[in-house]
Design an enzyme around this catalytic site. Sequence first.
Site, PDB file in Angstrom:
ATOM      1  CB  THR A 123       8.593   0.728  -0.273  1.00 26.07           C
ATOM      2  OG1 THR A 123       7.397   0.938  -1.019  1.00 26.07           O
ATOM      3  CG2 THR A 123       8.361   1.302   1.121  1.00 26.07           C
ATOM      4  CG  ASP A 124       6.587   3.031  -4.873  1.00 33.36           C
ATOM      5  OD1 ASP A 124       6.172   2.302  -3.951  1.00 33.36           O
ATOM      6  OD2 ASP A 124       6.109   3.000  -6.033  1.00 33.36           O
ATOM      7  CD  GLU A 125       2.990   1.104  -0.274  1.00 30.64           C
ATOM      8  OE1 GLU A 125       2.463   1.439   0.787  1.00 30.64           O
ATOM      9  OE2 GLU A 125       2.601   0.149  -0.958  1.00 30.64           O
ATOM     10  CE1 TYR A 148       5.996  -2.514   4.040  1.00 32.88           C
ATOM     11  CE2 TYR A 148       5.043  -0.955   2.475  1.00 32.88           C
ATOM     12  CZ  TYR A 148       6.023  -1.877   2.802  1.00 32.88           C
ATOM     13  OH  TYR A 148       7.035  -2.156   1.900  1.00 32.88           O
ATOM     14  CE  LYS A 152      10.501  -1.079   3.890  1.00 38.97           C
ATOM     15  NZ  LYS A 152      11.340  -2.296   4.107  1.00 38.97           N
TER      16      LYS A 152
HETATM   17  P1  NAD Z   1       7.759 -10.730   1.783  1.00 36.85           P
HETATM   18  O1  NAD Z   1       6.670 -10.443   2.741  1.00 36.85           O
HETATM   19  O2  NAD Z   1       7.500 -11.624   0.630  1.00 36.85           O
HETATM   20  O3  NAD Z   1       9.026 -11.331   2.553  1.00 36.85           O
HETATM   21  C1  NAD Z   1       9.441 -10.830   3.784  1.00 36.85           C
HETATM   22  C2  NAD Z   1      10.443 -11.835   4.376  1.00 36.85           C
HETATM   23  O4  NAD Z   1      10.938 -11.292   5.616  1.00 36.85           O
HETATM   24  C3  NAD Z   1       9.816 -13.190   4.703  1.00 36.85           C
HETATM   25  O5  NAD Z   1      10.669 -14.226   4.266  1.00 36.85           O
HETATM   26  C4  NAD Z   1       9.697 -13.183   6.222  1.00 36.85           C
HETATM   27  O6  NAD Z   1       9.783 -14.476   6.794  1.00 36.85           O
HETATM   28  C5  NAD Z   1      10.877 -12.314   6.603  1.00 36.85           C
HETATM   29  N1  NAD Z   1      10.700 -11.674   7.906  1.00 36.85           N
HETATM   30  C6  NAD Z   1       9.607 -10.970   8.337  1.00 36.85           C
HETATM   31  N2  NAD Z   1       9.818 -10.548   9.604  1.00 36.85           N
HETATM   32  C7  NAD Z   1      11.061 -10.962   9.958  1.00 36.85           C
HETATM   33  C8  NAD Z   1      11.842 -10.824  11.141  1.00 36.85           C
HETATM   34  N3  NAD Z   1      11.374 -10.176  12.214  1.00 36.85           N
HETATM   35  N4  NAD Z   1      13.081 -11.355  11.164  1.00 36.85           N
HETATM   36  C9  NAD Z   1      13.565 -12.030  10.076  1.00 36.85           C
HETATM   37  N5  NAD Z   1      12.857 -12.219   8.940  1.00 36.85           N
HETATM   38  C10 NAD Z   1      11.624 -11.682   8.890  1.00 36.85           C
HETATM   39  O7  NAD Z   1       8.265  -9.296   1.303  1.00 36.85           O
HETATM   40  P2  NAD Z   1       8.778  -8.817  -0.133  1.00 36.85           P
HETATM   41  O8  NAD Z   1       7.625  -8.424  -0.956  1.00 36.85           O
HETATM   42  O9  NAD Z   1       9.779  -9.785  -0.627  1.00 36.85           O
HETATM   43  O10 NAD Z   1       9.525  -7.458   0.294  1.00 36.85           O
HETATM   44  C11 NAD Z   1      10.897  -7.488   0.695  1.00 36.85           C
HETATM   45  C12 NAD Z   1      11.331  -6.074   1.031  1.00 36.85           C
HETATM   46  O11 NAD Z   1      11.121  -5.213  -0.088  1.00 36.85           O
HETATM   47  C13 NAD Z   1      10.549  -5.443   2.175  1.00 36.85           C
HETATM   48  O12 NAD Z   1      11.446  -4.690   2.957  1.00 36.85           O
HETATM   49  C14 NAD Z   1       9.548  -4.521   1.491  1.00 36.85           C
HETATM   50  O13 NAD Z   1       9.220  -3.430   2.321  1.00 36.85           O
HETATM   51  C15 NAD Z   1      10.350  -4.091   0.272  1.00 36.85           C
HETATM   52  N6  NAD Z   1       9.566  -3.719  -0.921  1.00 36.85           N
HETATM   53  C16 NAD Z   1       8.659  -4.615  -1.457  1.00 36.85           C
HETATM   54  C17 NAD Z   1       7.993  -4.274  -2.638  1.00 36.85           C
HETATM   55  C18 NAD Z   1       6.999  -5.219  -3.277  1.00 36.85           C
HETATM   56  O14 NAD Z   1       6.359  -4.823  -4.261  1.00 36.85           O
HETATM   57  N7  NAD Z   1       6.855  -6.450  -2.815  1.00 36.85           N
HETATM   58  C19 NAD Z   1       8.245  -3.043  -3.255  1.00 36.85           C
HETATM   59  C20 NAD Z   1       9.144  -2.153  -2.660  1.00 36.85           C
HETATM   60  C21 NAD Z   1       9.822  -2.521  -1.505  1.00 36.85           C
HETATM   61  O1  DAU Z   2       4.791   0.278  -3.917  1.00 38.54           O
HETATM   62  C1  DAU Z   2       5.612  -0.661  -3.282  1.00 38.54           C
HETATM   63  C2  DAU Z   2       4.790  -1.483  -2.326  1.00 38.54           C
HETATM   64  O2  DAU Z   2       3.982  -2.329  -3.143  1.00 38.54           O
HETATM   65  C3  DAU Z   2       5.600  -2.316  -1.349  1.00 38.54           C
HETATM   66  O3  DAU Z   2       6.322  -1.463  -0.498  1.00 38.54           O
HETATM   67  C4  DAU Z   2       4.718  -3.232  -0.520  1.00 38.54           C
HETATM   68  O4  DAU Z   2       5.514  -4.094   0.272  1.00 38.54           O
HETATM   69  C5  DAU Z   2       3.883  -4.069  -1.479  1.00 38.54           C
HETATM   70  O5  DAU Z   2       2.974  -4.871  -0.750  1.00 38.54           O
HETATM   71  C6  DAU Z   2       3.114  -3.178  -2.446  1.00 38.54           C
HETATM   72  O6  DAU Z   2       2.118  -2.383  -1.739  1.00 38.54           O
HETATM   73  P1  DAU Z   2       0.702  -2.059  -2.411  1.00 38.54           P
HETATM   74  O7  DAU Z   2      -0.248  -1.706  -1.357  1.00 38.54           O
HETATM   75  O8  DAU Z   2       0.839  -1.114  -3.559  1.00 38.54           O
HETATM   76  O9  DAU Z   2       0.434  -3.497  -3.046  1.00 38.54           O
HETATM   77  P2  DAU Z   2      -0.834  -4.472  -3.030  1.00 38.54           P
HETATM   78  O10 DAU Z   2      -0.457  -5.617  -3.886  1.00 38.54           O
HETATM   79  O11 DAU Z   2      -1.337  -4.748  -1.666  1.00 38.54           O
HETATM   80  O12 DAU Z   2      -1.910  -3.569  -3.788  1.00 38.54           O
HETATM   81  C7  DAU Z   2      -1.657  -3.031  -5.083  1.00 38.54           C
HETATM   82  C8  DAU Z   2      -2.852  -2.179  -5.470  1.00 38.54           C
HETATM   83  O13 DAU Z   2      -3.974  -3.035  -5.673  1.00 38.54           O
HETATM   84  C9  DAU Z   2      -3.269  -1.191  -4.396  1.00 38.54           C
HETATM   85  O14 DAU Z   2      -3.763  -0.019  -5.028  1.00 38.54           O
HETATM   86  C10 DAU Z   2      -4.406  -1.904  -3.669  1.00 38.54           C
HETATM   87  C11 DAU Z   2      -5.047  -2.712  -4.778  1.00 38.54           C
HETATM   88  N1  DAU Z   2      -5.655  -3.989  -4.349  1.00 38.54           N
HETATM   89  C12 DAU Z   2      -4.916  -4.837  -3.596  1.00 38.54           C
HETATM   90  C13 DAU Z   2      -5.440  -6.048  -3.186  1.00 38.54           C
HETATM   91  C14 DAU Z   2      -4.607  -6.979  -2.326  1.00 38.54           C
HETATM   92  C15 DAU Z   2      -6.950  -4.319  -4.755  1.00 38.54           C
HETATM   93  O15 DAU Z   2      -7.624  -3.546  -5.475  1.00 38.54           O
HETATM   94  N2  DAU Z   2      -7.467  -5.518  -4.347  1.00 38.54           N
HETATM   95  C16 DAU Z   2      -6.768  -6.385  -3.567  1.00 38.54           C
HETATM   96  O16 DAU Z   2      -7.322  -7.459  -3.197  1.00 38.54           O
END
Ligand code: NAD
Ligand code: DAU
Length: 350
Positions: A123-125, A148, A152
């Site tokens: 992730t970019d985080e 988190y 990562k």
């Molecule tokens: P999500 O939370 O929607 O899905 C996570 C999945 O992993 C779920 O299906 C869950 O059941 C499974 N899981 C959790 N713990 C597990 C374990 N111990 N064993 C097996 N399965 C398990 O997440 P997402 O948003 O689809 O993110 C997927 C990946 O991408 C993550 O690694 C996250 O860090 C990364 N990522 C997400 C974003 C985003 O914006 N959502 C951005 C950048 C990177």
């Molecule tokens: O940047 C990549 C990441 O993006 C991934 O690695 C994470 O898995 C994914 O959850 C996401 O993290 P963020 O913290 O950026 O996403 P989130 O959707 O939780 O929040 C996006 C922005 O919105 C952040 O600045 C917090 C803000 N926010 C979030 C929620 C849930 C609010 O203002 N109100 C809210 O209720």
Amino acid sequence: MKIFVSGGAGFIGSNFIRHVLQARNNHAIINYDKLTYAGNLANLHSIDDHAGYQFVKGDICDPIVAEAAMRGCDAVVHFAAESHVDRSIYEPAPVIQTNVTGTFTLLEVARKLGVSRFVHISTDEVYGDVAPGAFAGEDSPIQPSSPYSASKAASDLLVRSYVRTYNFPALITRSSNNYGPYQFPEKFLPLMITNALNDKSLPIYGDGKQQRDWLHVEDNCRGILAVLERGKIGEVYNIGGSHVEENLAVARRLLRLIAKPESLLGYVADRPGHDRRYALDSTKIEVELGWKPEISLENGLRQTIEWYKKNSEWVSDVRAGDYRSYYAKYYDNRENSLNAIAGTGSKLPA
Ligand code: NAD
Ligand code: DAU
């Protein structure tokens, strides 16, 4: 190619599996997922009967079940994680267990079985706050801010160490904030969309001026497949949306597209340690692999809003149970729960 996908029942993983099975007729997939609150097999109903798809329930921290499922696979794409920053602040232990120990376990299993490619989804985080006007490149310092993002970053560094020490064939993608169909409504965009559709308040953290780089999940899936098939082993690839915007501006866009009033915007206590700005430089994947984001935020949001409107049953199913108590605990009593975390009992700054 037979691909072991971890976390394929989640948001990005399920979109990736559908994308691969549509785009390639010579790939087969094992979806290995523990089915936590975020995992949902309903995300994959459309491919349930696909001959190239198989689901195995298991934890990535369990080397025995993971090895049995991975045996015979050529490649691994590792999505499984505890992915929500807020939950990692309230309860870090499962996040460290899955994201760090789970990644270590999968690396060991994949190394033992001799898989030919292992794509670690990061992730970019991991870059932490990016200064105004700047963009994080793959060589920018790793400076995570939340449990988190620290988990990562730790897993990225483990993957990197396996490449260097064991000549292990891994690659890493670091993408920006994804949005699109099947995203669990604890995350900003699906939460704002579903609340707005139900005339509920949109909880904006702090001043809402935090910036995120928005990427449609289909663009990310194309990028991940390109890295899997053509990326250079040992390399990191940023995958950004090239669209950095303040949260408040995104929330206002949504309200305009849904035709709801701005009076629905509600300001709530900020996230502790909240990063102000994420912004990625994705030149490397654009130049080396010819990838570019194709879906504009405006079009992607329109399509995503339509998806949430049409899939209200999916939304009410995932909003039942655990989600309901999570929402009540951390939004309805937000100030109290944040004070309890800080351990101060004092009022948070307004
Ligand atoms: P999500 O939370 O929607 O899905 C996570 C999945 O992993 C779920 O299906 C869950 O059941 C499974 N899981 C959790 N713990 C597990 C374990 N111990 N064993 C097996 N399965 C398990 O997440 P997402 O948003 O689809 O993110 C997927 C990946 O991408 C993550 O690694 C996250 O860090 C990364 N990522 C997400 C974003 C985003 O914006 N959502 C951005 C950048 C990177
Ligand atoms: O940047 C990549 C990441 O993006 C991934 O690695 C994470 O898995 C994914 O959850 C996401 O993290 P963020 O913290 O950026 O996403 P989130 O959707 O939780 O929040 C996006 C922005 O919105 C952040 O600045 C917090 C803000 N926010 C979030 C929620 C849930 C609010 O203002 N109100 C809210 O209720």
